[in-house]
Design a protein around this motif. Structure first.
Motif, PDB file in Angstrom:
ATOM      1  N   PRO A  55       0.797  -1.230   0.000  1.00  0.00           N
ATOM      2  CA  PRO A  55       0.000   0.000   0.000  1.00  0.00           C
ATOM      3  C   PRO A  55       0.833   1.285   0.000  1.00  0.00           C
ATOM      4  CG  PRO A  55      -1.014  -1.633   1.428  1.00  0.00           C
ATOM      5  CD  PRO A  55       0.287  -2.231   0.972  1.00  0.00           C
ATOM      6  N   ARG A  56       1.959   1.290   0.716  1.00  0.00           N
ATOM      7  CA  ARG A  56       2.755   2.537   0.761  1.00  0.00           C
ATOM      8  C   ARG A  56       3.438   2.808  -0.584  1.00  0.00           C
ATOM      9  NH1 ARG A  56       5.330  -0.959   4.154  1.00  0.00           N
ATOM     10  NH2 ARG A  56       7.362  -1.761   3.491  1.00  0.00           N
ATOM     11  N   VAL A  57       3.727   1.743  -1.337  1.00  0.00           N
ATOM     12  CA  VAL A  57       4.308   1.921  -2.673  1.00  0.00           C
ATOM     13  C   VAL A  57       3.247   2.477  -3.621  1.00  0.00           C
ATOM     14  CG1 VAL A  57       5.364   0.750  -4.631  1.00  0.00           C
ATOM     15  CG2 VAL A  57       5.956   0.037  -2.303  1.00  0.00           C
ATOM     16  N   LEU A  58       2.069   1.870  -3.607  1.00  0.00           N
ATOM     17  CA  LEU A  58       0.979   2.336  -4.470  1.00  0.00           C
ATOM     18  C   LEU A  58       0.578   3.774  -4.131  1.00  0.00           C
ATOM     19  CD1 LEU A  58      -1.222  -0.901  -4.536  1.00  0.00           C
ATOM     20  CD2 LEU A  58       0.056   0.066  -6.452  1.00  0.00           C
ATOM     21  N   ALA A  59       0.659   4.124  -2.843  1.00  0.00           N
ATOM     22  CA  ALA A  59       0.257   5.477  -2.418  1.00  0.00           C
ATOM     23  C   ALA A  59       1.111   6.548  -3.086  1.00  0.00           C
ATOM     24  CB  ALA A  59       0.348   5.592  -0.899  1.00  0.00           C
ATOM     25  N   GLN A  60       2.375   6.199  -3.418  1.00  0.00           N
ATOM     26  CA  GLN A  60       3.241   7.183  -4.093  1.00  0.00           C
ATOM     27  C   GLN A  60       2.657   7.589  -5.441  1.00  0.00           C
ATOM     28  OE1 GLN A  60       7.078   5.266  -4.257  1.00  0.00           O
ATOM     29  NE2 GLN A  60       7.225   5.154  -2.042  1.00  0.00           N
ATOM     30  N   ASP A  61       1.907   6.670  -6.072  1.00  0.00           N
ATOM     31  CA  ASP A  61       1.253   6.968  -7.351  1.00  0.00           C
ATOM     32  C   ASP A  61      -0.235   7.268  -7.176  1.00  0.00           C
ATOM     33  OD1 ASP A  61       3.567   6.666  -8.854  1.00  0.00           O
ATOM     34  OD2 ASP A  61       3.308   4.491  -8.980  1.00  0.00           O
ATOM     35  N   ARG A  62      -0.650   7.553  -5.948  1.00  0.00           N
ATOM     36  CA  ARG A  62      -2.051   7.855  -5.619  1.00  0.00           C
ATOM     37  C   ARG A  62      -3.000   6.732  -6.061  1.00  0.00           C
ATOM     38  NH1 ARG A  62      -3.128  13.572  -7.944  1.00  0.00           N
ATOM     39  NH2 ARG A  62      -2.033  12.618  -9.671  1.00  0.00           N
ATOM     40  N   VAL A  63      -2.497   5.494  -5.844  1.00  0.00           N
ATOM     41  CA  VAL A  63      -3.322   4.302  -6.076  1.00  0.00           C
ATOM     42  C   VAL A  63      -3.711   3.733  -4.716  1.00  0.00           C
ATOM     43  CG1 VAL A  63      -3.396   1.978  -7.064  1.00  0.00           C
ATOM     44  CG2 VAL A  63      -2.118   3.798  -8.242  1.00  0.00           C
ATOM     45  N   VAL A  64      -5.003   3.399  -4.546  1.00  0.00           N
ATOM     46  CA  VAL A  64      -5.479   2.809  -3.289  1.00  0.00           C
ATOM     47  C   VAL A  64      -5.883   1.356  -3.562  1.00  0.00           C
ATOM     48  CG1 VAL A  64      -7.177   2.960  -1.427  1.00  0.00           C
ATOM     49  CG2 VAL A  64      -6.329   5.061  -2.525  1.00  0.00           C
ATOM     50  N   PRO A  65      -5.253   0.394  -2.869  1.00  0.00           N
ATOM     51  CA  PRO A  65      -5.614  -1.015  -3.070  1.00  0.00           C
ATOM     52  C   PRO A  65      -6.679  -1.480  -2.075  1.00  0.00           C
ATOM     53  CG  PRO A  65      -3.574  -0.898  -1.808  1.00  0.00           C
ATOM     54  CD  PRO A  65      -4.050   0.523  -1.991  1.00  0.00           C
ATOM     55  N   TYR A  66      -7.580  -2.331  -2.542  1.00  0.00           N
ATOM     56  CA  TYR A  66      -8.660  -2.873  -1.714  1.00  0.00           C
ATOM     57  C   TYR A  66      -8.717  -4.389  -1.872  1.00  0.00           C
ATOM     58  CZ  TYR A  66     -10.443   1.910  -2.450  1.00  0.00           C
ATOM     59  OH  TYR A  66     -10.583   3.272  -2.552  1.00  0.00           O
ATOM     60  N   ILE A  67      -9.292  -5.045  -0.868  1.00  0.00           N
ATOM     61  CA  ILE A  67      -9.638  -6.454  -0.976  1.00  0.00           C
ATOM     62  C   ILE A  67     -11.160  -6.556  -0.991  1.00  0.00           C
ATOM     63  CG2 ILE A  67      -9.560  -8.707   0.175  1.00  0.00           C
ATOM     64  CD1 ILE A  67      -6.854  -7.866  -1.018  1.00  0.00           C
ATOM     65  N   GLY A  68     -11.678  -7.246  -2.012  1.00  0.00           N
ATOM     66  CA  GLY A  68     -13.119  -7.511  -2.080  1.00  0.00           C
ATOM     67  C   GLY A  68     -13.442  -8.668  -1.141  1.00  0.00           C
ATOM     68  N   MET A  69     -14.511  -8.518  -0.378  1.00  0.00           N
ATOM     69  CA  MET A  69     -14.899  -9.527   0.606  1.00  0.00           C
ATOM     70  C   MET A  69     -16.270 -10.104   0.235  1.00  0.00           C
ATOM     71  SD  MET A  69     -12.395  -9.356   2.817  1.00  0.00           S
ATOM     72  CE  MET A  69     -13.041 -10.233   4.239  1.00  0.00           C
ATOM     73  N   LEU A  70     -16.375 -11.419   0.293  1.00  0.00           N
ATOM     74  CA  LEU A  70     -17.664 -12.102   0.125  1.00  0.00           C
ATOM     75  C   LEU A  70     -18.006 -12.634   1.510  1.00  0.00           C
ATOM     76  CD1 LEU A  70     -19.869 -13.208  -1.741  1.00  0.00           C
ATOM     77  CD2 LEU A  70     -18.364 -15.144  -2.243  1.00  0.00           C
ATOM     78  N   GLY A  71     -18.921 -11.953   2.207  1.00  0.00           N
ATOM     79  CA  GLY A  71     -19.064 -12.229   3.630  1.00  0.00           C
ATOM     80  C   GLY A  71     -17.737 -11.901   4.300  1.00  0.00           C
ATOM     81  N   ASP A  72     -17.147 -12.888   5.001  1.00  0.00           N
ATOM     82  CA  ASP A  72     -15.833 -12.625   5.613  1.00  0.00           C
ATOM     83  C   ASP A  72     -14.698 -13.296   4.837  1.00  0.00           C
ATOM     84  OD1 ASP A  72     -16.278 -15.230   6.271  1.00  0.00           O
ATOM     85  OD2 ASP A  72     -16.308 -14.930   8.448  1.00  0.00           O
TER      86      ASP A  72
END
Ligand code: COA
Length: 181
Positions: A55-72
């Motif tokens: 995440p801190r690497v992606l933040a340098q390029d203003r990219v936000v990473p997410y994980i999709g959750m199906l229930g938990d």
């Protein structure tokens, strides 16, 4: 095995921010053939995934990473980015600081084509539009990725034609901010 997966399809699809602890799971997903074919064409090493996706690497390029959750259960990777000033030859004609872009992939081949991608895109669109500065959301599937294009259409995106990106030709698809109720 089929029954639990089918039962899980009714569970809510949500998003959480990706953390460093998700990197080995992401590495596993990015090496699966159904993703490799549409996401860079290579099987990245764990080191490469760390170098590119922490995440801190992606933040340098203003990219936000997410994980999709199906229930938990984590089931997908998604990311958003600021289009203006993305660099590297991306979106050089963009002038609107409010435009966000999105990408996503489902980690497990057996979960493709069951409506989960459409739900994930809708969830990400909702998250992004909670920021009042966001004017429009864009995405850029490959012209022959018909499943991804249909998934975005399901989530309210419309095609504005073919653009040439540093990764090659893509369908430029957009979704405007919904009108205030
Ligand atoms: C793209 C992706 C996120 C879409 O999620 P998904 O859960 O598979 O998609 P959905 O089931 O919500 O929707 C897919 C739609 O495409 C349709 N579809 C599936 N295969 C298709 C094909 N070969 N041609 C045309 N339409 C197709 C489905 O019928 C469905 O449309 P419908 O709801 O109108 O019936 C997922 O397939 C994925 O991760 N693919 C692998 C990696 C990838 O392509 N990432 C995207 C890079 S832009």
């Amino acid at each position: 095995m089929m029954q639990p997966v089918m039962a899980a399809l009714d569970l809510p699809v949500t998003l959480r921010l990706m953390s460093d602890a998700d990197i080995s799971m992401l590495h596993d997903w990015l090496n699966r053939p159904h993703i490799v074919v549409w996401w860079g064409g290579e099987r990245p090493s764990l080191e490469t995934v760390r170098e590119k996706y922490l995440p801190r690497v992606l933040a340098q390029d203003r990219v936000v990473p997410y994980i999709g959750m199906l229930g938990d259960m984590p089931f997908a990777y998604a990311q958003s980015y600021v289009a203006l000033g993305a660099g590297g030859g991306w979106w050089e004609d963009e002038t609107d600081p409010g435009v966000r872009g999105i990408d996503q992939s489902i980690g497990y081949a057996e979960l493709l084509g069951k409506g989960l991608g459409s739900k994930l895109v809708l969830a990400l669109v909702d998250v992004l539009f909670t920021d009042p500065n966001v004017t429009k959301i864009q995405t850029d599937p490959a012209p022959n990725n018909l499943r991804a294009i249909r998934c975005y259409e399901n989530a309210g995106f419309r095609s504005e034609g073919i653009v040439v990106t540093p990764d090659g030709p893509a369908v430029y698809m957009v979704r405007d901010r919904p009108p205030k109720k």
